[in-house]
Design an enzyme around this catalytic site. Structure first.
Site, PDB file in Angstrom:
ATOM      1  N   ASN A  45       9.988  25.610 -27.090  1.00 33.56           N
ATOM      2  CA  ASN A  45       9.093  24.355 -26.865  1.00 33.56           C
ATOM      3  C   ASN A  45       8.404  24.202 -25.554  1.00 33.56           C
ATOM      4  OD1 ASN A  45      10.349  24.292 -29.404  1.00 33.56           O
ATOM      5  ND2 ASN A  45      11.107  22.069 -29.158  1.00 33.56           N
ATOM      6  N   ASN A  59       5.979  21.357 -23.502  1.00 35.33           N
ATOM      7  CA  ASN A  59       5.294  20.106 -23.247  1.00 35.33           C
ATOM      8  C   ASN A  59       5.025  19.575 -21.993  1.00 35.33           C
ATOM      9  OD1 ASN A  59       4.419  17.659 -24.106  1.00 35.33           O
ATOM     10  ND2 ASN A  59       6.344  16.493 -23.704  1.00 35.33           N
ATOM     11  N   THR A  60       5.908  19.629 -21.052  1.00 42.01           N
ATOM     12  CA  THR A  60       5.329  19.129 -19.783  1.00 42.01           C
ATOM     13  C   THR A  60       4.386  19.971 -18.991  1.00 42.01           C
ATOM     14  OG1 THR A  60       7.799  18.307 -19.646  1.00 42.01           O
ATOM     15  CG2 THR A  60       6.512  18.493 -17.304  1.00 42.01           C
ATOM     16  N   HIS A 112      14.588  19.110 -20.659  1.00 34.76           N
ATOM     17  CA  HIS A 112      13.343  18.495 -20.793  1.00 34.76           C
ATOM     18  C   HIS A 112      12.500  18.306 -19.473  1.00 34.76           C
ATOM     19  CE1 HIS A 112      14.348  17.469 -25.154  1.00 34.76           C
ATOM     20  NE2 HIS A 112      13.394  18.627 -25.193  1.00 34.76           N
ATOM     21  N   GLY A 113      11.465  18.642 -19.202  1.00 35.46           N
ATOM     22  CA  GLY A 113      10.504  18.052 -17.828  1.00 35.46           C
ATOM     23  C   GLY A 113      11.079  19.134 -17.011  1.00 35.46           C
ATOM     24  N   GLY A 162      11.162  24.329 -22.362  1.00 39.47           N
ATOM     25  CA  GLY A 162      10.279  25.548 -21.976  1.00 39.47           C
ATOM     26  C   GLY A 162       9.590  25.536 -20.464  1.00 39.47           C
ATOM     27  N   ASP A 184      16.814  15.669 -35.229  1.00 42.95           N
ATOM     28  CA  ASP A 184      17.658  15.696 -34.280  1.00 42.95           C
ATOM     29  C   ASP A 184      18.995  14.755 -34.424  1.00 42.95           C
ATOM     30  OD1 ASP A 184      18.946  15.719 -31.730  1.00 42.95           O
ATOM     31  OD2 ASP A 184      17.327  14.961 -30.345  1.00 42.95           O
ATOM     32  N   GLU A 196      19.834  20.247 -34.291  1.00 41.26           N
ATOM     33  CA  GLU A 196      20.162  20.433 -33.068  1.00 41.26           C
ATOM     34  C   GLU A 196      21.657  20.185 -32.821  1.00 41.26           C
ATOM     35  OE1 GLU A 196      17.718  18.605 -29.974  1.00 41.26           O
ATOM     36  OE2 GLU A 196      19.213  18.103 -28.610  1.00 41.26           O
ATOM     37  N   ASP A 214       8.948  16.711 -33.599  1.00 44.39           N
ATOM     38  CA  ASP A 214       9.762  17.187 -32.550  1.00 44.39           C
ATOM     39  C   ASP A 214      11.138  16.188 -32.515  1.00 44.39           C
ATOM     40  OD1 ASP A 214      10.628  18.849 -30.421  1.00 44.39           O
ATOM     41  OD2 ASP A 214       9.521  17.772 -29.090  1.00 44.39           O
TER      42      ASP A 214
END
Ligand code: 13P
Length: 287
Positions: free
Chosen positions: A229, A231-232, A177-178, A209, A105, A135, A84
């Protein structure tokens, strides 16, 4: 066996659902994601950031752990092991270590340099039958100490990168993100539609996501997003379950915590989060 993400993403694009990428951080995380994917008969992508790779003692350790689990847990659904937000060097290391998919990336490079480096990595991945994500337009928020501003990608640049033969393309559309701030403007569907028009059949990837409202997720999938995606949200559910377990003080009694019992509630919480996302993304039963 690990597989490239290509087939699962092409199927998702055609079937108008999305495959979840869940980032892994340790053995418990990985086991929870794999068991849930198997239970729901969903294809899945295990995401590994460079930081998480370092934490887990390097990419070779990650490959060994994941391959061992696929066998010992009798996992039959398609599983891709994916770097990632990889750097150019990180992508090369993962390819060597046995990952089945990488993200390069290059969004922070000038477009010409992003193109040059992506071209080289596409060639290597094609030769080895691996999938590769590129990306354009940085994703906002913080990922391994790198803070992006959540800019929207230029659809023409997206086309340039898509034409290099990448498997999937992450285009910034205001996602971060987050957790999303209260004043977040939402996803830019105009940008997404313009990127889709320029890139045709290319499966698109939605990063960040966690915390995107369900209706926006569904609309994004209808406009060509085939990979999302997360994660958090797994981190939050893991932390909350672990905190509750410690606060209940069950194992203290002067002996400390049994590490296996301590991590079990968090692992169960991750399973619940992964299940919820797979249902929302529509990937259940698609393996
Ligand atoms: P979240 O942490 O917001 O879920 O984003 C994950 C991600 O996009 C990883 O690349």
């Amino acid at each position: 066996m690990l597989v490239s993400a290509k087939d699962m993403l092409n199927k998702a694009r055609d079937g108008k659902y999305a495959v979840g990428q869940f980032n892994i951080n340790n053995l418990e995380w990985t086991k929870s994601v794999l068991l849930t994917a198997e239970e729901l008969k969903s294809p899945v992508i295990l995401g590994v950031s460079e930081g998480a790779g370092k934490y887990m003692c390097g990419y070779k350790t990650v490959v060994g752990m994941v391959k061992g689990m696929l066998e010992e847990l009798n996992i039959t659904v398609p599983v891709a092991l994916h770097l990632d937000h990889g750097s150019y060097e990180g992508a090369k290391k993962c390819i060597e270590a046995g990952f089945s998919s990488v993200m390069f990336d290059g969004s922070h490079y000038p477009i010409a340099e992003n193109i040059e480096k992506t071209t080289e990595l596409v060639k290597i991945c094609n030769e080895k039958g691996l999938s590769i994500e590129a990306e354009v337009g940085s994703i906002g928020g913080e990922e391994d100490g790198v803070v992006g501003m959540g800019e929207c990608a230029d659809p023409n640049e997206c086309k340039q990168i898509a034409d290099l033969g990448v498997t999937m393309l992450a285009a910034g559309i205001g996602n971060i993100h987050g957790k999303y701030p209260a004043n977040w403007a939402g996803l830019s569907f105009d940008t997404l539609a313009a990127v889709k028009e320029k890139t045709g059949d290319m499966p698109l990837v939605l990063h960040g996501g966690t915390g995107i409202p369900e209706d926006m997720i569904k609309k994004a999938i209808s406009l060509g997003v085939a990979k999302i995606n997360v994660n958090t949200e797994c981190q939050l559910s893991f932390a909350e379950a672990t905190r509750k377990y410690i606060e209940a003080g069950k194992d203290l009694e002067g002996k400390g915590f049994d590490p296996r019992k301590l991590l079990a509630p968090g692992a169960e919480a991750i399973k619940a989060t992964v299940k919820e996302k797979m249902e929302l993304f529509g990937s259940v039963g698609k393996a």
